[in-house]
Scaffold this active site. Sequence first.
Site, PDB file in Angstrom:
ATOM      1  N   ASN A   1      -3.065  -1.208 -12.194  1.00  0.00           N
ATOM      2  CA  ASN A   1      -4.234  -1.030 -11.318  1.00  0.00           C
ATOM      3  C   ASN A   1      -5.017   0.206 -11.746  1.00  0.00           C
ATOM      4  O   ASN A   1      -4.641   0.885 -12.692  1.00  0.00           O
ATOM      5  CB  ASN A   1      -3.795  -0.954  -9.854  1.00  0.00           C
ATOM      6  CG  ASN A   1      -2.858   0.204  -9.625  1.00  0.00           C
ATOM      7  OD1 ASN A   1      -3.227   1.357  -9.791  1.00  0.00           O
ATOM      8  ND2 ASN A   1      -1.612  -0.108  -9.263  1.00  0.00           N
TER       9      ASN A   1
ATOM     10  N   ASP B   1       2.570  -4.277  -6.363  1.00  0.00           N
ATOM     11  CA  ASP B   1       3.369  -5.018  -5.387  1.00  0.00           C
ATOM     12  C   ASP B   1       4.260  -6.060  -6.061  1.00  0.00           C
ATOM     13  O   ASP B   1       5.292  -6.433  -5.531  1.00  0.00           O
ATOM     14  CB  ASP B   1       2.447  -5.703  -4.377  1.00  0.00           C
ATOM     15  CG  ASP B   1       1.784  -4.681  -3.464  1.00  0.00           C
ATOM     16  OD1 ASP B   1       2.483  -3.724  -3.065  1.00  0.00           O
ATOM     17  OD2 ASP B   1       0.581  -4.804  -3.185  1.00  0.00           O
TER      18      ASP B   1
ATOM     19  N   LYS C   1       6.458 -11.442 -27.599  1.00  0.00           N
ATOM     20  CA  LYS C   1       5.031 -11.553 -27.314  1.00  0.00           C
ATOM     21  C   LYS C   1       4.663 -13.029 -27.097  1.00  0.00           C
ATOM     22  O   LYS C   1       5.044 -13.899 -27.897  1.00  0.00           O
ATOM     23  CB  LYS C   1       4.239 -10.980 -28.493  1.00  0.00           C
ATOM     24  CG  LYS C   1       2.767 -10.947 -28.208  1.00  0.00           C
ATOM     25  CD  LYS C   1       1.985 -10.362 -29.362  1.00  0.00           C
ATOM     26  CE  LYS C   1       0.515 -10.584 -29.093  1.00  0.00           C
ATOM     27  NZ  LYS C   1      -0.295 -10.438 -30.282  1.00  0.00           N
TER      28      LYS C   1
ATOM     29  N   PRO D   1      10.169  -3.590  -5.212  1.00  0.00           N
ATOM     30  CA  PRO D   1      10.659  -2.847  -4.039  1.00  0.00           C
ATOM     31  C   PRO D   1       9.519  -2.005  -3.474  1.00  0.00           C
ATOM     32  O   PRO D   1       8.652  -1.548  -4.220  1.00  0.00           O
ATOM     33  CB  PRO D   1      11.752  -1.940  -4.625  1.00  0.00           C
ATOM     34  CG  PRO D   1      11.441  -1.844  -6.085  1.00  0.00           C
ATOM     35  CD  PRO D   1      10.778  -3.135  -6.462  1.00  0.00           C
ATOM     36  N   ASP D   2       9.503  -1.849  -2.157  1.00  0.00           N
ATOM     37  CA  ASP D   2       8.527  -0.956  -1.537  1.00  0.00           C
ATOM     38  C   ASP D   2       9.165   0.433  -1.474  1.00  0.00           C
ATOM     39  O   ASP D   2      10.093   0.672  -0.697  1.00  0.00           O
ATOM     40  CB  ASP D   2       8.165  -1.463  -0.134  1.00  0.00           C
ATOM     41  CG  ASP D   2       6.989  -0.684   0.441  1.00  0.00           C
ATOM     42  OD1 ASP D   2       7.016   0.570   0.378  1.00  0.00           O
ATOM     43  OD2 ASP D   2       6.047  -1.318   0.933  1.00  0.00           O
ATOM     44  N   ILE D   3       8.682   1.314  -2.319  1.00  0.00           N
ATOM     45  CA  ILE D   3       9.326   2.632  -2.460  1.00  0.00           C
ATOM     46  C   ILE D   3       9.198   3.420  -1.155  1.00  0.00           C
ATOM     47  O   ILE D   3      10.172   3.987  -0.649  1.00  0.00           O
ATOM     48  CB  ILE D   3       8.697   3.408  -3.641  1.00  0.00           C
ATOM     49  CG1 ILE D   3       8.889   2.605  -4.930  1.00  0.00           C
ATOM     50  CG2 ILE D   3       9.289   4.802  -3.760  1.00  0.00           C
ATOM     51  CD1 ILE D   3       8.126   3.123  -6.121  1.00  0.00           C
TER      52      ILE D   3
ATOM     53  N   PHE E   1       0.281   6.585   1.606  1.00  0.00           N
ATOM     54  CA  PHE E   1      -1.171   6.447   1.482  1.00  0.00           C
ATOM     55  C   PHE E   1      -1.540   4.997   1.774  1.00  0.00           C
ATOM     56  O   PHE E   1      -0.736   4.094   1.529  1.00  0.00           O
ATOM     57  CB  PHE E   1      -1.626   6.832   0.065  1.00  0.00           C
ATOM     58  CG  PHE E   1      -1.905   8.299  -0.055  1.00  0.00           C
ATOM     59  CD1 PHE E   1      -0.879   9.216  -0.010  1.00  0.00           C
ATOM     60  CD2 PHE E   1      -3.207   8.763  -0.196  1.00  0.00           C
ATOM     61  CE1 PHE E   1      -1.116  10.574  -0.092  1.00  0.00           C
ATOM     62  CE2 PHE E   1      -3.464  10.118  -0.285  1.00  0.00           C
ATOM     63  CZ  PHE E   1      -2.424  11.029  -0.231  1.00  0.00           C
TER      64      PHE E   1
ATOM     65  N   LYS F   1       0.603  -0.191   8.791  1.00  0.00           N
ATOM     66  CA  LYS F   1       1.484   0.244   7.699  1.00  0.00           C
ATOM     67  C   LYS F   1       2.492   1.288   8.171  1.00  0.00           C
ATOM     68  O   LYS F   1       3.651   1.283   7.785  1.00  0.00           O
ATOM     69  CB  LYS F   1       0.593   0.840   6.597  1.00  0.00           C
ATOM     70  CG  LYS F   1       1.076   0.557   5.216  1.00  0.00           C
ATOM     71  CD  LYS F   1      -0.028   0.724   4.210  1.00  0.00           C
ATOM     72  CE  LYS F   1      -0.871  -0.535   4.160  1.00  0.00           C
ATOM     73  NZ  LYS F   1      -1.895  -0.470   3.121  1.00  0.00           N
TER      74      LYS F   1
ATOM     75  N   LYS G   1       6.334   0.318   7.732  1.00  0.00           N
ATOM     76  CA  LYS G   1       7.154   1.038   6.748  1.00  0.00           C
ATOM     77  C   LYS G   1       8.000   2.123   7.392  1.00  0.00           C
ATOM     78  O   LYS G   1       8.891   2.658   6.793  1.00  0.00           O
ATOM     79  CB  LYS G   1       6.249   1.649   5.679  1.00  0.00           C
ATOM     80  CG  LYS G   1       5.350   0.600   5.023  1.00  0.00           C
ATOM     81  CD  LYS G   1       4.886   1.013   3.659  1.00  0.00           C
ATOM     82  CE  LYS G   1       3.989  -0.047   3.072  1.00  0.00           C
ATOM     83  NZ  LYS G   1       3.827   0.051   1.639  1.00  0.00           N
TER      84      LYS G   1
HETATM   85  O1  C5P Z   1       1.542  -1.623   1.248  1.00  0.00           O
HETATM   86  P1  C5P Z   1       0.586  -0.755   0.525  1.00  0.00           P
HETATM   87  O2  C5P Z   1       0.707  -0.866  -0.942  1.00  0.00           O
HETATM   88  O3  C5P Z   1      -0.835  -0.837   0.930  1.00  0.00           O
HETATM   89  O4  C5P Z   1       1.065   0.732   0.980  1.00  0.00           O
HETATM   90  C1  C5P Z   1       0.586   1.854   0.360  1.00  0.00           C
HETATM   91  C2  C5P Z   1       1.626   2.916   0.432  1.00  0.00           C
HETATM   92  O5  C5P Z   1       2.897   2.372   0.153  1.00  0.00           O
HETATM   93  C3  C5P Z   1       1.405   3.992  -0.607  1.00  0.00           C
HETATM   94  O6  C5P Z   1       1.885   5.207  -0.080  1.00  0.00           O
HETATM   95  C4  C5P Z   1       2.258   3.525  -1.775  1.00  0.00           C
HETATM   96  O7  C5P Z   1       2.670   4.593  -2.584  1.00  0.00           O
HETATM   97  C5  C5P Z   1       3.413   2.864  -1.065  1.00  0.00           C
HETATM   98  N1  C5P Z   1       3.997   1.718  -1.778  1.00  0.00           N
HETATM   99  C6  C5P Z   1       5.246   1.857  -2.313  1.00  0.00           C
HETATM  100  N2  C5P Z   1       5.849   0.793  -2.944  1.00  0.00           N
HETATM  101  C7  C5P Z   1       5.216  -0.393  -3.043  1.00  0.00           C
HETATM  102  C8  C5P Z   1       3.930  -0.545  -2.509  1.00  0.00           C
HETATM  103  C9  C5P Z   1       3.356   0.541  -1.886  1.00  0.00           C
HETATM  104  O8  C5P Z   1       5.829   2.943  -2.220  1.00  0.00           O
HETATM  105  N3  C5P Z   1       5.800  -1.387  -3.662  1.00  0.00           N
END
Ligand code: C5P
Length: 454
Positions: free
Chosen positions: A257, A325, A334, A352-354, A372, A386, A390
């Site tokens: 991104n 995501d 390749k 994973p959502d960190i 953020f 959010k 989260k």
């Molecule tokens: O869900 P979204 O991506 O909009 O949430 C944004 C926040 O979640 C940011 O703080 C981003 O660093 C964190 N995030 C994360 N891991 C992911 C997706 C988002 O830590 N896979």
Amino acid sequence: MRRKAFWPQREKEYSNRSNLQRSRGVASPSSAQSLSGKRLLLIVGGGVAAYKALDLVRRLRERGARVRVVMTEAAKRFVTPLSFVGLSGERVHDDLFSPTDEQEMGHIQLSRDADLVVVAPATAHLVARIAHGLADDLATTLLLATDKRALLAPAMNLRMWLHPATQRNVATLRADGVSFVGPEEGEMACGEFGPGRMSEPLDIVAAIEAALASETRLPLPDGLGEARLDGALTGRRVVVTSGPTQEPIDPVRYISNRSSGKQGHAIAAAAARAGAQVTLVSGPVALADPAGVDVRHVETAREMLAAVEQALPADIFVGAAAVADWRVETAPDKIKKSATGRSPELVLRENPDILATIAQRAQGRPRLVVGFAAETRDVIGHARAKLDRKRCDLIVANDVSVSSGVFGGDRNEVHLVSGSTIESWPRLDKSEVATRLVARLAERLQRAELGETP
Ligand code: C5P
């Protein structure tokens, strides 16, 4: 109830050198005399780590500081006053009722004639006595009589450190404005493993330099006053993620991104200026590593999560990275154009959502977890959702629609959304957003530790 910090705040210029460089003993151009002209009162408590205080005196004098040493009775059981006399080049003070000392320099004068009072090692008993305002020997009397700030380097057995009584005393002292460096986790003299080891002398030197830093006052536009960093995070650990992640499609292609990392990097830099020990976990960006920050470079979301977990424990986690995501089921070779003209299909898997993983840790959750929310519409509504989903403490929400120019740009307009409040800031440089945010986080951390709603 919010308690006003008693201990005076700093007044001198901060030399913005790398904590890491210092802690690794790497000489930077200014390291030679970074404490030139500074006067330090070093109070040595009675613990095995007292031997490290000898090296600390040497390191401080190398940097141009004048060091006056005060020893507790217990400290003299571990190291001799003569060693400190030799290293400091000054007489050592240990007696509250010494007529000669009083005649030469009263103890009130001794406590005031310093830029900073350092206690190393600060044993559990000494921490308790300071927290309760006891003045039953020269060391504690000086700490009560001083009008200067104090920096404590605790050293004790891990059970003593983790004991609620010690933790209450530490929270009381922090609320009074006392700074801490360490303790570190590691093997202890008693053979146990855990938190309680006194920080290494060079790390204490770095904390002293940060504590002697100026009130890092940055003027803010639009009548917002000043954000004060003030070494407000001295002795704290902060982990920040920044930049995008790259998810490989095959050995030469990836999805990613447009995140530049500017905001996350600025936050890491501001936290370091505030005296914190900062780890920045950065995806691929075109930015220099911020000074004074331990930077781990990663590519994928899974690598980023592993690096964050490795960097814990921390007091504050700020997830400023734009984490992808999804990742792609990566092809080992390749991907070739097909002779039939058919496009390859990418299979996506959720990453994973960190932020959520760190916010929902059962053990070792940082006290403050900040995320953020980059949105293109209904910025605050999405931020609220959010925050709940989260389970973090604060969301910094911003508009990243193309017309906002935030992605890749130098300015940002953010709203701080917590469970109970929304604070909207005007458009500011990302560095100003960072300074202001770090100042807010230091305040919230202190309030959280006092059991108040942050
Ligand atoms: O869900 P979204 O991506 O909009 O949430 C944004 C926040 O979640 C940011 O703080 C981003 O660093 C964190 N995030 C994360 N891991 C992911 C997706 C988002 O830590 N896979």
